[in-house]
Structures are given as structure tokens and as C-alpha cells.
Design a protein around this motif. Sequence first.
Motif, PDB file in Angstrom:
ATOM      1  N   GLY A   1       0.824  -1.206   0.000  1.00 45.42           N
ATOM      2  CA  GLY A   1       0.000   0.000   0.000  1.00 45.42           C
ATOM      3  C   GLY A   1       0.850   1.244   0.000  1.00 45.42           C
ATOM      4  O   GLY A   1       1.950   1.267  -0.539  1.00 45.42           O
ATOM      5  N   GLY A   2       0.322   2.277   0.641  1.00 42.11           N
ATOM      6  CA  GLY A   2       1.065   3.527   0.730  1.00 42.11           C
ATOM      7  C   GLY A   2       1.153   4.234  -0.595  1.00 42.11           C
ATOM      8  O   GLY A   2       0.214   4.224  -1.391  1.00 42.11           O
ATOM      9  N   PHE A   3       2.313   4.838  -0.846  1.00 40.95           N
ATOM     10  CA  PHE A   3       2.394   5.634  -2.059  1.00 40.95           C
ATOM     11  C   PHE A   3       2.644   4.793  -3.304  1.00 40.95           C
ATOM     12  O   PHE A   3       2.704   5.320  -4.399  1.00 40.95           O
ATOM     13  N   TYR A   4       2.777   3.487  -3.174  1.00 37.64           N
ATOM     14  CA  TYR A   4       2.871   2.646  -4.367  1.00 37.64           C
ATOM     15  C   TYR A   4       1.520   2.507  -5.067  1.00 37.64           C
ATOM     16  O   TYR A   4       1.446   2.116  -6.217  1.00 37.64           O
ATOM     17  N   LYS A   5       0.447   2.814  -4.359  1.00 35.59           N
ATOM     18  CA  LYS A   5      -0.885   2.762  -4.976  1.00 35.59           C
ATOM     19  C   LYS A   5      -1.308   4.101  -5.564  1.00 35.59           C
ATOM     20  O   LYS A   5      -2.369   4.201  -6.144  1.00 35.59           O
ATOM     21  N   MET A   6      -0.485   5.131  -5.378  1.00 31.16           N
ATOM     22  CA  MET A   6      -0.824   6.448  -5.926  1.00 31.16           C
ATOM     23  C   MET A   6      -0.703   6.447  -7.441  1.00 31.16           C
ATOM     24  O   MET A   6       0.046   5.653  -8.016  1.00 31.16           O
ATOM     25  N   GLY A   7      -1.383   7.379  -8.045  1.00 30.41           N
ATOM     26  CA  GLY A   7      -1.313   7.518  -9.484  1.00 30.41           C
ATOM     27  C   GLY A   7      -0.021   8.198  -9.918  1.00 30.41           C
ATOM     28  O   GLY A   7       0.694   8.815  -9.122  1.00 30.41           O
TER      29      GLY A   7
END
Length: 108
Positions: free
Chosen positions: A46-52
Motif C-alpha cells: 500500500g502507501g504511495f505505491y498505490k498512488m497515481g
Amino acid sequence: MSGAVHVPPWLTIGVALLVIAFGLYRLRLALKPADPDPVKRPLLGGGFYKMGARTHLLVGVVYLLLGGALIATSFGWNPFGSHAAAPAPSSPPIKGGVEVSPGSAAAK
């Protein structure tokens, strides 16, 4: 006693380089093509790896700007110009006691 703290320039430049490195990493995440493999995708976490990608790009640019501003302040740039509060005049050191300002709760 003066309330000013002297931070060595090498420390602020070192922190700025870390901020810039993290900004470049975020830009790398923004420009890296998305992995279409559905099995590998949940392994990223999760975290910022799921950001666009656009969010990574925006945050990366902000980190680069902040790092550049930190380096500039290390070399004397003052973002507030003459609007910053002037340092208080220094008083002679007090021996054997604690200086209490008139507005503090301990003075009342």
C-alpha cells in the motif's frame, strides 16, 4: 541569552540532498510504466505505491522545489526578505541563575 540557533550549512545541505533524492525517486515512480500483471500488483503493498502517476509527479516536483529552497537558504537566501522578525537584542549573560522573561508564567 540569545534565542538564535546556528545550524551548520553542511547539515542543511545534506538534508536538502536527501529531499532532492526522494523527489527524484518519486519522479522515477511517476515515469515508470505501470505493470499490467494482476498477480504482481498486490505484492507492491500500500502507501504511495498505490498512488497515481500524476500524484507522484506532483509530489516529486514539490520535493525538488523544497530541496532547492533549502539549499538556497543554506547560502543566505531569506524567503521572507525584510519581513522576518528582527532578532532580540542580546543581554549580558546571567551568572548563577535562570533568566525569566517578563511575559512568562514563572515571572507572575
